[in-house]
Design a protein around this motif. Structure first.
Motif: not given
Length: 221
Positions: A71-79
């Motif tokens: 439903a959500s993710a964080s970071g760059s890149p992020a899975k």
């Protein structure tokens, strides 16, 4: 001299205290991603093409995939997704009317990662996520004009996810732009003499969730 030393020491201590107290001042904000709806998804593509660096092409008429979306993710890149199954129609065709079978390995799953998001971009002008598919692993078996051949394909490919039109089921995962070449290895058989060392993969998958109405997911970063 002692006074100067004391001043330099005090300045250094103050700078260190500021750096420790405010680390966010030197780091960009962590990217936040939302995916709606989340959960299980399927993907369907028409023609996909694996092209090695010698120009040889292995073309499969259809491909299907499935996996899970958080439903959500964080970071760059992020899975942004796990791809837990992917298959290609058999046989696929290659140079000089040769035939090939592509068998994928998805343990551990292939992974979709997002690097950046552009609002108002993409096929439907509703947003586009740019990233890559990682942890790709497949075994290709067939023949060339030199005889039988088996080789492995591993690595990552660049990918873009185009959000669907409003309320639509036409979101697409696109690897046709190229970039991030795959590695070809473990060649066995005389037919592998014409097979290169790297490859690109091109395919366009329509992505749908398995919930009511099977809408395509909307990814926003």
């Amino acid at each position: 001299m002692r006074k100067k030393t004391r001043i330099l020491t005090a300045v250094g201590a103050a700078a260190a205290a500021v750096a420790l107290a405010t680390p966010s001042a030197f780091a960009g904000p962590a990217a936040s991603w939302t995916i709606t709806p989340s959960g299980a998804f399927t993907g369907n593509a028409g023609v996909t093409v694996l092209t090695d660096n010698n120009g040889n092409k292995i073309q499969c008429q259809t491909s299907t995939a499935a996996g899970n979306l958080p439903a959500s993710a964080s970071g760059s890149p992020a899975k942004l997704a796990d791809i837990t199954s992917i298959s290609f129609n058999s046989p696929c065709t290659g140079p000089f009317s040769s035939t090939w079978t592509v068998k994928t390995t998805v343990t551990p799953p292939w992974e979709l990662w997002g690097n950046s998001y552009a609002a108002g971009a993409g096929t439907n002008s509703t947003g586009q996520t740019t990233g890559q598919i990682q942890a790709i692993k497949a075994t290709v078996t067939g023949s060339s004009i030199l005889g039988p051949c088996t080789f492995n394909v591993t690595g990552s490919v660049a990918a873009k996810y185009n959000n669907p039109s409003a309320g639509g089921s036409n979101g697409t995962l696109d690897t046709t732009g190229g970039g991030l070449t795959l590695t070809i290895g473990s060649k066995v058989g005389g037919g592998c003499g014409i097979v290169g060392a790297t490859a690109s993969f091109a395919g366009l998958y329509t992505i749908k969730t398995t919930g009511a109405g099977t809408p395509s997911p909307v990814i926003v970063g």
